[in-house]
Write an enzyme that holds these catalytic residues in place. Sequence first.
Site, PDB file in Angstrom:
ATOM      1  N   LYS A  83       0.854  -1.187   0.000  1.00 55.69           N
ATOM      2  CA  LYS A  83       0.000   0.000   0.000  1.00 55.69           C
ATOM      3  C   LYS A  83       0.887   1.234   0.000  1.00 55.69           C
ATOM      4  O   LYS A  83       1.726   1.411   0.877  1.00 55.69           O
ATOM      5  CB  LYS A  83      -0.898   0.013   1.234  1.00 55.69           C
ATOM      6  CG  LYS A  83      -1.711   1.299   1.408  1.00 55.69           C
ATOM      7  CD  LYS A  83      -2.461   1.307   2.748  1.00 55.69           C
ATOM      8  CE  LYS A  83      -3.123   2.653   3.007  1.00 55.69           C
ATOM      9  NZ  LYS A  83      -3.777   2.706   4.329  1.00 55.69           N
ATOM     10  N   ASP A  94      -2.521  10.560   3.227  1.00 54.43           N
ATOM     11  CA  ASP A  94      -3.917  10.149   3.415  1.00 54.43           C
ATOM     12  C   ASP A  94      -4.665  11.156   4.279  1.00 54.43           C
ATOM     13  O   ASP A  94      -4.555  11.162   5.499  1.00 54.43           O
ATOM     14  CB  ASP A  94      -3.978   8.770   4.073  1.00 54.43           C
ATOM     15  CG  ASP A  94      -5.415   8.283   4.235  1.00 54.43           C
ATOM     16  OD1 ASP A  94      -6.303   8.820   3.536  1.00 54.43           O
ATOM     17  OD2 ASP A  94      -5.634   7.378   5.055  1.00 54.43           O
ATOM     18  N   LYS A 137     -10.251  12.962   7.784  1.00 56.74           N
ATOM     19  CA  LYS A 137      -9.820  12.576   9.123  1.00 56.74           C
ATOM     20  C   LYS A 137     -10.011  13.748  10.086  1.00 56.74           C
ATOM     21  O   LYS A 137      -9.838  14.906   9.704  1.00 56.74           O
ATOM     22  CB  LYS A 137      -8.338  12.171   9.107  1.00 56.74           C
ATOM     23  CG  LYS A 137      -8.043  10.889   8.356  1.00 56.74           C
ATOM     24  CD  LYS A 137      -6.555  10.587   8.385  1.00 56.74           C
ATOM     25  CE  LYS A 137      -6.233   9.343   7.567  1.00 56.74           C
ATOM     26  NZ  LYS A 137      -6.768   8.114   8.179  1.00 56.74           N
ATOM     27  N   ASP A 141       1.616   6.600   5.362  1.00 53.13           N
ATOM     28  CA  ASP A 141       0.646   5.626   4.865  1.00 53.13           C
ATOM     29  C   ASP A 141       1.138   4.879   3.624  1.00 53.13           C
ATOM     30  O   ASP A 141       0.412   4.084   3.049  1.00 53.13           O
ATOM     31  CB  ASP A 141      -0.688   6.324   4.570  1.00 53.13           C
ATOM     32  CG  ASP A 141      -1.879   5.411   4.833  1.00 53.13           C
ATOM     33  OD1 ASP A 141      -1.712   4.412   5.550  1.00 53.13           O
ATOM     34  OD2 ASP A 141      -2.970   5.705   4.323  1.00 53.13           O
ATOM     35  N   ASP A 151     -12.050   7.023   3.547  1.00 56.49           N
ATOM     36  CA  ASP A 151     -10.849   6.829   4.361  1.00 56.49           C
ATOM     37  C   ASP A 151     -10.476   5.349   4.475  1.00 56.49           C
ATOM     38  O   ASP A 151      -9.452   5.016   5.057  1.00 56.49           O
ATOM     39  CB  ASP A 151     -11.044   7.433   5.762  1.00 56.49           C
ATOM     40  CG  ASP A 151      -9.733   7.610   6.510  1.00 56.49           C
ATOM     41  OD1 ASP A 151      -8.686   7.685   5.841  1.00 56.49           O
ATOM     42  OD2 ASP A 151      -9.751   7.665   7.756  1.00 56.49           O
ATOM     43  N   GLU A 196      -9.370   3.602   2.067  1.00 56.13           N
ATOM     44  CA  GLU A 196      -8.873   3.668   0.684  1.00 56.13           C
ATOM     45  C   GLU A 196      -7.762   2.666   0.390  1.00 56.13           C
ATOM     46  O   GLU A 196      -7.569   2.258  -0.751  1.00 56.13           O
ATOM     47  CB  GLU A 196      -8.388   5.095   0.373  1.00 56.13           C
ATOM     48  CG  GLU A 196      -6.964   5.437   0.781  1.00 56.13           C
ATOM     49  CD  GLU A 196      -6.695   5.329   2.276  1.00 56.13           C
ATOM     50  OE1 GLU A 196      -5.559   4.990   2.653  1.00 56.13           O
ATOM     51  OE2 GLU A 196      -7.619   5.575   3.071  1.00 56.13           O
ATOM     52  N   ARG A 249      -7.423  -0.449   1.053  1.00 51.96           N
ATOM     53  CA  ARG A 249      -7.897  -1.731   0.523  1.00 51.96           C
ATOM     54  C   ARG A 249      -8.305  -1.622  -0.945  1.00 51.96           C
ATOM     55  O   ARG A 249      -8.292  -2.611  -1.676  1.00 51.96           O
ATOM     56  CB  ARG A 249      -9.055  -2.237   1.386  1.00 51.96           C
ATOM     57  CG  ARG A 249     -10.305  -1.390   1.381  1.00 51.96           C
ATOM     58  CD  ARG A 249     -11.203  -1.666   2.570  1.00 51.96           C
ATOM     59  NE  ARG A 249     -10.606  -1.197   3.827  1.00 51.96           N
ATOM     60  CZ  ARG A 249     -11.158  -1.366   5.023  1.00 51.96           C
ATOM     61  NH1 ARG A 249     -12.325  -1.987   5.128  1.00 51.96           N
ATOM     62  NH2 ARG A 249     -10.576  -0.914   6.108  1.00 51.96           N
TER      63      ARG A 249
END
Length: 515
Positions: free
Chosen positions: A277, A282, A289, A300, A359, A361, A363
């Site tokens: 990933k 993010d 967030k 991230d 959020d 995201e 996956r």
Amino acid sequence: MSALTLSTSSATAQRADVVVIGVAKGAKGPVVALGGESVDKAYGGKLAATLDALGAAGSEGETTKLPAPDGGLKAPVVLAVGLGEAPGKAESYDLETLRRAAGTAARALSGTKKAAFALPVEDAAAVAAVTEGALLGSYSFTTYRSDSDAKGGKRSAKDKGASAPLAEIVLVGAKPRDKAHKAAAERAEVLAAEVARARDLINTPSNDLTPIAFADHVREAAKQHSLNIEVMDEAALAKGGYGGILGVGQGSDNPPRLVRIGHTHPKAKKTIALVGKGITYDSGGISLKPAGHNETMKCDMSGAAAVFAAVVSAARLGLRVNVTGWLALAENMPSGSATRPGDVLSMYSGKTVEVLNTDAEGRLVLADALTRACEESPDAIVDVATLTGAMVLALGNRTFGVLSNDDAFRTTVHELAEEAGEASWPMPMPTHLRKGMESPVADIANIGERPGGGLVAGLFLKEFVDEDVVWAHLDIAGPAFNEAGPFGYTPKGGTGSGVRTLVRLAERTAAGDIG
């Protein structure tokens, strides 16, 4: 990275700024560990008593500096580092204990030019552990440090030295002509350098590490180490139907990338695929967030950094296994073009996903990359991601979760992580949690029930892995970025979590122990 030398000369004969010895907790007080005998002799056999008088107990993480006795050592200072409980007569120190002690000492010696490490190195495994710990512990990230203070004046030499890594490490007791010792130290050097590569990328702020910039870093390494590379830009992603990666990245001015980097060996019998990933920042997207949760979101992309470093490690070590890394790179930002909660994305696999929370995201980008990786029919796939806060709540900040579609493989990956010195824990994927991701408009939703959120994320990813492909998922959300103080060989900031586990997997696969 610190320069490394192996030496068979005694600790007292080392021309260095500091000699490092180990001290353990004995039944009646501190005990000088193997490797420090000559230093103890220089103190007239009273080193343990001296340390005891100074309040040292030999506890893990403890360091005590004391001046060398007149004429006894060629180094002016001795650093005693705690090893914890002393092992029994027929036992040796745990390898992770040695790694942490060496790392603790290296951190304590920041700014020192040369240090001789006289810790217990009874065999090649111990040589590797001490080398690895010392090199990892000497890491520092100073790219953005100015030589000037806020008023425009130059910083003092003391201030500069405090942030400089240990320059030279001498490993006392390691034999440079012993093939096993030499190979162990060389492997540790490669591993430490590649963990440092991952840490550097994680620590780099998002304004400098966009998806395009990350891909450029990979291109440079691929050229240097003769790796195969393919970079798919936004046009290629759109043509290929990578709806997950494009959907996450479409709200940013910095377009996404999917990078494939591969190490191949002519005598390889197995192939493993690693998927990372790579969300370079993010914000949460439209599902923004809350305040206080954005400041460290440059990390991230830690999974992609770990995969990248592991593939380069495999190449540098010449492992007889084919290792393909897939880096799903995107920036998750809110804008007029961003994916909205309720939107439906058409994934590379052909499945559709209702995005209920932007959020969640990671996956989505992983799903596209996993599907693409499966097309090459690897013998196993492992993905690595800072995926869920739920995993942090479950396992804390120092342990990552291991999920898999194969119980035996999950156990293997967990055991390999423990061997490598990375704390992990096998986690289940209860099938009843799949129901929570049912969508009235698409094949699946990107979130489900809040309880067990880390497990739900694993179930989502499983939907995009071919049934006949062995797969494991590492959720490194806890240990990937250390917001607390440094400990052992782990610095504050990016840690490089997952790199050593992936390299160990590649090594064991090359040896024929897996698959």
